[in-house]
Write an enzyme that holds these catalytic residues in place. Structure first.
Site, short mmCIF file in Angstrom:
data_model
loop_
_atom_site.label_atom_id
_atom_site.label_comp_id
_atom_site.label_asym_id
_atom_site.label_seq_id
_atom_site.Cartn_x
_atom_site.Cartn_y
_atom_site.Cartn_z
N TYR A 157 0.85 -1.19 0.00
CA TYR A 157 0.00 0.00 0.00
C TYR A 157 0.89 1.24 0.00
O TYR A 157 1.90 1.30 0.71
CB TYR A 157 -0.88 0.02 1.26
CG TYR A 157 -1.66 1.31 1.42
CD1 TYR A 157 -2.96 1.42 0.94
CD2 TYR A 157 -1.07 2.44 2.02
CE1 TYR A 157 -3.66 2.62 1.07
CE2 TYR A 157 -1.77 3.63 2.13
CZ TYR A 157 -3.05 3.72 1.66
OH TYR A 157 -3.74 4.90 1.76
N GLU A 245 -4.29 7.31 -3.28
CA GLU A 245 -3.70 6.07 -2.81
C GLU A 245 -3.62 5.02 -3.90
O GLU A 245 -4.47 4.95 -4.78
CB GLU A 245 -4.43 5.52 -1.58
CG GLU A 245 -5.87 5.15 -1.80
CD GLU A 245 -6.52 4.56 -0.54
OE1 GLU A 245 -5.96 4.68 0.57
OE2 GLU A 245 -7.59 3.95 -0.67
#
Lengths: 436, 292
Positions: A157, A245
C-alpha cells in the site's frame, strides 16, 4: 461571509471510512518514523491522526489511474467499456487474461461481484454483461475498466493524505496491500509507516527510502519505489488532492512495480484552478436531492427520521439534530443553508425538506448573524405559498432582524419557539401529533 | 485583560472595499473596535467606511497607522497571499474569515507562518470578540456581554447560540473565539486553552467542538494535564451517522475516529463537564459561577 465556493459533494454512497485513518506511531516504538519534519510536541503524544481534508470530489479508479500514469506511475494497460461488446474488443486488443472492474464510487466492489477475471475475450464479454447494470450499494454500474491482468507476487500500500494535526501532507506505506488501510490501521497499526512532507521541500529521496525500509521492501525495488512515491506526491500536490492512494501497488512476477488499483479524492475548494479535473465529477454519484442542494449552495444530507431541520451553520445544524434526538424525535435530514442566505435559497431548502415524504414536522432554527431573519421569513412564506404544505412548522428566529422576521411570519400562523430546547420539544410533539 | 484582542487592538481590514469587508468593518467600528486602516491593492489613498484610510499594501498600513492586528475578507484564491503579506508586514494577529481556501495552500501558509512570529486565527471562522472592547469578526456583537467566561469553538452560529444563552443568564464572556472548521487552521483548541488558563480575566472556559478530527481529544489531554479552571464542553454531531459529511470540513466521522462519543469520553475523563445541548452549557456554567 457568504460561501466563496459552493462545491458540496456529499459522500453518502461511499463506505463509512472513505478516507484512511491511520495511527502515527508513538515515540519510542520501534516502527516510529519521523521524517525530520514534525517539531511540535503534540505529535509525540498524539496516538491517532485523522486524515480528512475538506469537501472532496471522488474520482473513479480509471480516472485516478490515468492521473497516476500522467505522473509516470506504471499502471496496467486498460480500456474503459460501457457495453459487453466494447469489453470484448478491449480484451481482444489487450490480449491475454484481463480483469473486468466495475467503476462505481463505493468500496467492496470485489465482494459484491463487481470485479471478475476473464481469460478470453468471450469471458470478458460475459463478465461485462454480468457487471454492467448491476447495483452495488445502491449505485448502478455504467462503466467497466478492462485491465490487463497482472502477475501479482506481492501487494503493498502507498498513499498520500493530508494530516490535519500536523498540517502536512503525509506519505504512508504498508506491507499489507490490497486490503483497506483503515483495517490495517485498526488491527496492525505498526505496519503503517508514515513520513510528513515539508511543503517547501517536497518528498525527499531519503523519506521514500524510510518508507521502503519500514515495509521491508526487497532492496532491488527501492529505486523504483522511490520514483513512484515521489510521483505520487507530485500527483497529489499538482491535482490538489485530499487523498491519493495506490492499493495495491503490486510487485509482479517479473519484478516490476505496478499500480493495480487506486483512488484520488480532490479538494473541492481547489477545483477553480483545475477545470479539467472538475469535469470528472460523476453526476450519478449524487442523488437528485443532493444535486438540487448543490445547485442552490445548500449542504443537505437526507437521513431517515421524521423531523425536517433547516438551520444556518453546520455546527448549529448538528446541534439541532442532536437536541431533536434528545427530546425523543429523529431528524429527517441535515441541512445547512450557510451564511447570508436569501429568500430564494431558503425556499429551495424547504422544497428539499418537504419533498421527503417521511417528514412529519419541520423545525427551522436560525441564528441570524450575517443571515437576516427577515430574509429567512420571506423565504418560508414563499415556500409555503408555492408548495402544498401539510405538515406543521416550528420556527425559531434569533439575531439579526429577528423582530422583522417574526412580524412577517405572524400572518402565517406558524408555531414559534423562544429557545432551542423549546423548539425541539414543540417539533417532536408536532411530529407525534401528525403520526397519531 | 482577556485574550488576543482588546483595547490595544489596532485593526487593519484586508479587503475593506469588498461587499463583506465594508459591511463588517462598519459593524466592527460600530461595536467600538479601533479600525485604523483598510488594505485593498490598487485603492491606496482612498477612504473607506467613513474615514478609514485605505492602503495598497499591509506594510504601508502598518507604517502609517501602527496596525498590530488584521482581519482578512479577501476571496479564497487571494487569501493565502493576504495572510502571508500581513505576517511579512509584522502583524501579530491575523484573523482570516474567508471560507474555501484550498487545503494545500493552507499547508504552505502554515509552514511559512511557523517561521514568523505571527498568529493566525482561522481560516473559515467567525473571528473573535472581547465584549465591550473589540470585535474582530462577523459575529453579532449585541448578544455578547463582558464577563469572565472564555469561549473557544470550531463553529460559528453554534457559538452565537451558546453566547446568547450565557448572556440571557447574565453570564458575561472574557473573549469568545471561533477557531474555524477547516482541516488546516492557525490556532487550535490547545493554544486557546493555554491562553485562557493564563488570563486573569477568565475564570472558566467553554469549549465547543464537533465530530471529526482529533483536536478535541488533544484538548482533553491538555485539560487533564494543565487546566486548573473549570471547562464545560459540548460536542455537536452526536446523532450524525458515520461516514456522512455534515457540511464543512471539520465535521466528518471517518471510520470510528473522531466520533462525538469518543470526544465526550475523552473530555469527561479529563475532568471537563459535557453538556447534552447548547443551552445546558449555560446552566452548567451558571452552576460553576454560584459555586465560586
Amino acid at each position: 461571509m457568504p460561501r466563496v465556493t459552493h462545491f458540496l459533494f456529499i459522500l453518502r454512497q461511499l463506505r463509512p471510512s472513505v478516507s484512511p485513518v491511520w495511527r502515527a506511531q508513538g515515540l519510542g516504538k520501534p516502527r516510529q518514523v519521523n521524517g525530520g519534519d514534525c517539531p511540535a510536541k503534540w505529535h509525540a503524544v498524539q496516538s491517532v491522526a485523522t486524515a480528512k481534508g475538506g469537501l472532496t470530489l471522488n474520482l473513479h479508479e480509471y480516472q485516478s489511474k490515468r492521473i497516476f500514469a500522467n505522473f509516470g506511475i506504471p499502471i496496467p494497460d486498460g480500456v474503459v467499456a460501457a457495453t459487453p461488446a466494447e469489453a470484448r474488443d478491449a480484451a481482444t486488443r489487450l490480449g491475454g487474461a484481463v480483469v473486468v472492474k466495475s467503476q462505481v464510487l463505493v468500496g467492496g466492489r470485489g465482494k459484491a461481484g463487481g470485479i471478475k477475471l476473464a481469460k478470453t475475450p468471450d469471458d470478458a464479454e460475459e463478465a461485462a454483461a454480468a457487471i454492467l447494470g448491476m447495483s452495488i450499494k445502491g449505485l448502478t454500474v455504467k462503466k467497466v475498466l478492462v485491465d490487463q491482468a497482472a502477475d501479482i507476487k506481492t501487494e503493498i500500500y502507498l498513499g498520500a493524505v493530508l494530516d490535519r494535526a500536523r498540517g502536512r501532507v503525509v506519505l504512508m506505506a504498508s506491507s499489507e496491500g490490497g486490503i483497506d488501510i483503515e483495517q490495517v490501521a485498526a488491527e496492525t497499526p505498526d505496519k503503517i509507516i508514515t513520513v510528513p512532507v515539508h511543503p517547501f521541500l517536497g518528498l525527499r529521496d531519503h523519506q521514500a527510502r524510510i518508507l521502503a525500509e519500514g515495509i521491508d521492501l526487497p532492496k532491488e525495488h527501492t529505486r523504483r519505489f522511490t520514483a513512484i512515491a515521489k510521483s505520487l506526491y507530485n500527483a497529489y500536490v499538482s491535482s490538489d488532492a485530499s487523498l491519493a492512494e495506490i492499493n495495491p501497488l503490486v510487485i509482479t512476477g517479473s519484478g516490476d512495480l505496478l499500480a493495480v488499483d487506486g483512488k484520488i479524492s480532490l479538494d473541492d475548494s481547489a477545483l477553480f484552478r483545475h477545470p479539467d479535473l472538475a469535469e470528472l465529477r460523476d453526476p450519478d454519484a449524487e442523488d437528485a436531492s443532493e444535486q438540487e442542494a448543490r445547485r442552490f449552495g445548500l449542504s443537505y444530507i437526507q437521513l431517515d427520521g421524521e423531523i425536517g431541520c433547516m438551520v444556518n451553520g453546520a455546527g448549529l445544524a448538528m446541534a439541532t439534530m442532536d437536541i431533536v434526538k434528545l427530546y425523543g424525535g429523529s431528524p429527517a435530514n441535515f441541512l445547512d443553508i450557510g451564511g447570508g442566505a436569501q429568500a430564494d435559497k431558503v425556499a429551495a431548502a424547504l422544497r428539499l425538506i418537504l419533498a421527503d415524504t417521511r417528514v412529519k414536522a419541520v423545525l427551522i432554527n436560525i441564528f441570524g448573524g450575517i443571515t437576516r431573519c427577515d430574509e429567512v421569513a420571506r423565504g418560508i412564506l414563499d415556500a409555503i405559498a408555492t408548495l402544498d404544505v401539510n405538515v406543521p412548522f416550528v420556527v425559531r428566529l434569533v439575531g439579526t432582524n429577528e423582530e422583522e422576521g417574526r412580524q412577517i411570519l405572524s400572518e402565517a400562523n406558524l408555531a414559534t419557539a423562544s429557545s432551542l430546547a423549546d423548539a425541539a420539544r414543540k417539533a417532536v410533539a408536532a411530529a407525534e401529533g401528525e403520526t397519531a | 485583560m482577556s485574550i488576543l484582542v482588546g483595547k490595544d487592538t489596532r485593526l487593519a481590514v484586508q479587503g475593506i472595499t469588498g461587499r463583506e469587508g465594508a459591511f463588517h468593518t462598519e459593524q466592527m467600528i460600530e461595536y467600538g473596535t479601533n479600525v485604523v486602516a483598510g488594505v485593498t491593492p490598487g485603492k491606496g489613498g482612498e477612504w473607506a467606511v467613513g474615514n478609514t484610510p485605505v492602503f495598497d499594501t499591509v506594510l504601508e498600513a502598518v507604517h502609517a497607522t501602527g496596525a498590530n492586528t488584521s482581519i482578512v475578507y479577501v476571496p479564497a484564491r487571494f487569501a493565502p497571499d493576504a495572510i502571508i503579506e500581513a505576517a511579512d508586514a509584522g502583524i501579530e494577529l491575523i484573523v482570516c474569515i474567508t471560507e474555501g481556501i484550498p487545503a494545500l495552500d493552507m499547508v504552505q501558509v502554515r509552514a511559512y507562518l511557523d517561521t514568523t512570529g505571527a498568529r493566525l486565527v482561522g481560516p473559515n471562522c467567525p473571528g473573535l470578540i472581547t465584549p465591550g472592547e473589540a470585535k474582530v469578526g462577523i459575529m453579532p456583537g449585541h448578544i455578547h456581554t463582558p464577563g469572565n467566561v472564555g469561549l473557544v469553538s470550531r463553529s460559528g452560529t453554534l457559538t452565537y447560540e451558546v453566547v446568547y444563552a450565557l448572556t440571557a443568564r447574565g453570564i458575561g464572556q472574557s473573549t469568545a473565539i471561533g477557531i474555524g472548521g477547516d482541516p488546516i487552521i492557525g490556532t487550535k483548541f490547545i493554544d486557546v486553552l493555554e491562553m485562557f488558563e493564563n488570563d486573569p480575566a477568565t475564570d472558566q472556559v467553554v469549549l465547543i467542538g464537533e465530530i471529526g478530527g482529533t483536536d478535541e481529544q488533544m484538548a482533553a489531554q491538555y485539560i487533564a494535564e494543565h487546566m486548573t479552571k473549570p471547562v464545560t464542553a459540548f460536542i455537536a454531531g452526536q446523532t450524525a451517522p458515520p461516514g456522512r459529511r455534515m457540511g464543512h470540513a471539520g465535521a466528518i466521522i471517518s471510520g470510528g475516529e473522531g466520533t462525538a462519543a469518543e470526544k465526550i469520553t475523552a473530555l469527561r475523563a479529563a475532568g471537563a463537564q459535557v453538556s447534552r445541548h447548547p443551552e445546558e452549557i449555560a446552566e452548567m456554567v451558571a452552576a460553576n459561577v454560584s459555586l465560586a
